[in-house]
Design an enzyme around this catalytic site. Structure first.
Site, PDB file in Angstrom:
ATOM      1  N   GLY A 122      -1.873   1.761   4.844  1.00 42.68           N
ATOM      2  CA  GLY A 122      -0.495   2.408   4.809  1.00 42.68           C
ATOM      3  C   GLY A 122      -0.609   3.746   4.152  1.00 42.68           C
ATOM      4  O   GLY A 122      -1.564   4.547   4.113  1.00 42.68           O
TER       5      GLY A 122
ATOM      6  N   ASN B 279       0.791  -1.131  -0.088  1.00 40.67           N
ATOM      7  CA  ASN B 279       0.023  -0.274   0.135  1.00 40.67           C
ATOM      8  C   ASN B 279       0.844   1.215  -0.002  1.00 40.67           C
ATOM      9  O   ASN B 279       1.043   1.758   1.025  1.00 40.67           O
ATOM     10  CB  ASN B 279      -1.067  -0.052   1.284  1.00 40.67           C
ATOM     11  CG  ASN B 279      -1.837   1.140   1.070  1.00 40.67           C
ATOM     12  OD1 ASN B 279      -1.700   2.256   1.477  1.00 40.67           O
ATOM     13  ND2 ASN B 279      -3.086   0.857   0.640  1.00 40.67           N
TER      14      ASN B 279
ATOM     15  N   ARG C 297      -0.886   4.990   0.964  1.00 39.46           N
ATOM     16  CA  ARG C 297      -2.018   5.266   0.266  1.00 39.46           C
ATOM     17  C   ARG C 297      -3.301   5.428   1.020  1.00 39.46           C
ATOM     18  O   ARG C 297      -4.083   6.277   0.730  1.00 39.46           O
ATOM     19  CB  ARG C 297      -2.283   3.991  -0.913  1.00 39.46           C
ATOM     20  CG  ARG C 297      -3.351   4.504  -1.948  1.00 39.46           C
ATOM     21  CD  ARG C 297      -3.559   3.471  -3.144  1.00 39.46           C
ATOM     22  NE  ARG C 297      -4.289   4.045  -4.326  1.00 39.46           N
ATOM     23  CZ  ARG C 297      -5.514   4.096  -4.186  1.00 39.46           C
ATOM     24  NH1 ARG C 297      -6.227   3.664  -3.231  1.00 39.46           N
ATOM     25  NH2 ARG C 297      -6.058   4.470  -5.491  1.00 39.46           N
ATOM     26  N   CYS C 298      -3.714   4.634   1.927  1.00 31.54           N
ATOM     27  CA  CYS C 298      -5.171   4.479   2.738  1.00 31.54           C
ATOM     28  C   CYS C 298      -4.773   5.921   3.536  1.00 31.54           C
ATOM     29  O   CYS C 298      -5.889   6.599   3.504  1.00 31.54           O
ATOM     30  CB  CYS C 298      -4.853   3.544   3.755  1.00 31.54           C
ATOM     31  SG  CYS C 298      -4.847   2.016   2.916  1.00 31.54           S
ATOM     32  N   MET C 299      -3.793   6.513   3.760  1.00 31.89           N
ATOM     33  CA  MET C 299      -3.720   7.634   4.703  1.00 31.89           C
ATOM     34  C   MET C 299      -3.650   8.786   3.717  1.00 31.89           C
ATOM     35  O   MET C 299      -3.558  10.090   4.440  1.00 31.89           O
ATOM     36  CB  MET C 299      -2.379   7.742   5.340  1.00 31.89           C
ATOM     37  CG  MET C 299      -2.463   6.588   6.394  1.00 31.89           C
ATOM     38  SD  MET C 299      -1.117   6.721   7.804  1.00 31.89           S
ATOM     39  CE  MET C 299       0.138   6.721   6.647  1.00 31.89           C
TER      40      MET C 299
END
Ligand SMILES: NC(=O)NCCC[C@H](N)C(=O)O
Length: 407
Positions: A394, A351, A396-398
């Site tokens: 990770g 990610n 990208r999610c944040m």
């Protein structure tokens, strides 16, 4: 920059929306972890330091970092008439249905959080019953209730700004989330996209009141014409049918193909971006667990206002190569070692957030995967990750990119 522009996963990143984790993480307890979608309790001061390091990496790369909480406060400061409406909605969606508690909570917020940003942060953090003034109500519930319980639940997953809304080209999807705990997160995006001068007027392809669930971690902009969406634990196929219809009927959108990737339903694979992310023009990092045949549905307009669907049963590499337009290389998380792959996948080794082709932000703890990326010529911008990773997301999610330059 007015509006949004995200037509790839890798174009030079110019603007991103983050949320700095706040007191909502202090309201995580062992008994609520499962419901609140955490596996452990992060230590807040260190989580904030790590998050500040993430923001600094992005700024140093020339990215404008804007915070969800600031955007929301700007909306309410510019339109004070929305403050009460927002509070009423937030209280209602927290499950408070009695006039008495509605009034107690409203009075408490209005008398203690005059500053708009502090008020917004408080709505994210949640309210414990013992914070509220004890009224002489003579109600049985007030005599027997545990004074130490959350009357308005926290929203600890807000630092995963990727999920509650997602940019699609020049448009946005305001998502209906899979879990009750994450559904209130979309209130902020809804207000921002309807009212903030930097975002108002953005075409909306999905609404938080639509029926089926879909989350931003499942939405990947492959290029100007092609969008990929995961059918996953978090995104239902019916939601993809609905969003496809809305995108194809927006004549300003060049998207003419949506690829629906059917991925296994599990927590380790919760979104499409937990199993693969694009890191260069011709490279993706992936979880080896999804290598091999995968069912992909290609959705295109039928020319009569509807859609047609073609099922593909090829391996991921062939499907991606076809739509990316060149032969792609898939770099497995953990470098081919099954134990390292599973361990680092659990901490979001695949990610990554691409800042420009070949440059990605990665978690420091995924050192096996990061070494493999270096060997493949990728420039890794390494961020600390001991505490943030406890939320199972990770880089990208944040992050929610709002603007990427054309490739
Ligand atoms: N796109 C993502 O994979 N986001 C990570 C979300 C983690 C969060 N704890 C959740 O379970 O929703």
């Amino acid at each position: 920059m007015q509006g949004v522009n995200v037509k790839s996963e890798i174009g030079n990143l110019k603007k991103v929306i983050l949320h700095r984790p706040g007191d909502e993480l202090l309201n995580l307890t062992p008994n609520t972890l499962e419901e609140l979608l955490f596996d452990d309790i992060p230590f807040l001061p260190v989580a904030q330091e790590e998050h500040d390091a993430f923001a600094k990496i992005l700024r140093d790369e020339g990215v404008e970092v804007v915070y969800l909480e600031d955007l929301m406060a700007e909306v309410l400061d510019a339109k004070p008439e929305l403050r009460r409406q927002f509070l009423d909605q937030w209280i209602y969606e927290a499950g408070i249905r009695t006039e008495m508690y509605h009034d107690i909570i409203t009075d408490y917020i209005e008398s203690n959080y005059a500053d708009t940003k502090a008020m917004v942060m408080k709505t994210m953090a949640g309210i414990n019953l013992q914070e509220l003034p004890q009224k002489d109500t003579h109600l049985l519930v007030d005599m027997v209730s545990d004074r130490c319980k959350l009357v308005c639940a926290p929203m600890p997953n807000l630092y995963f700004t990727r999920d509650p809304f997602a940019m699609i080209g020049n448009g946005v999807s305001i998502n209906r989330m899979y879990s009750q705990t994450r559904n209130r997160e979309t209130i902020y995006g809804d207000y921002i996209f309807k009212n903030h001068p930097d975002f108002v007027g953005t075409p909306e392809y999905y609404s938080r009141n639509d029926t089926f669930h879909i989350e931003g971690g499942d939405i990947l902009n492959i290029n100007e014409h092609v969008l990929a969406i995961g059918i996953s634990q978090r995104t239902e196929p019916d939601a993809i049918d609905h969003i496809a219809h809305n995108i194809f009927n927006d004549e300003t959108s060049p998207i003419d193909t949506i690829l629906a990737f059917n991925i296994p339903v599990s927590r380790a694979f919760m979104h499409l971006d937990t199993v693969f992310t694009q890191i260069d023009r011709d490279k993706f990092t992936i979880h080896p667990g999804i290598m091999g045949p995968l069912t992909v549905f290609e959705i295109t307009p039928d020319g009569k206002g509807g859609t047609k669907i073609r099922e593909r049963n090829e391996d991921l590499e062939s499907v991606l190569s076809e739509y990316v337009g060149e032969k792609v290389t898939l770099i497995p998380c953990g470098g081919g070692d099954r134990i390292a792959a599973e361990r680092e996948q659990w901490n979001d080794g695949s990610n990554t957030l691409c800042v420009r082709p070949g440059t990605v932000v990665v978690y420091q703890r995924n050192n096996v995967t990061n070494d493999v990326l270096y060997k493949n010529g990728i420039n890794c911008l390494v961020m600390p990750s001991a505490e943030l990773s406890r939320g199972r997301g990770g880089p990208r999610c944040m992050s929610m990119p709002a603007w990427r330059e054309a490739l």
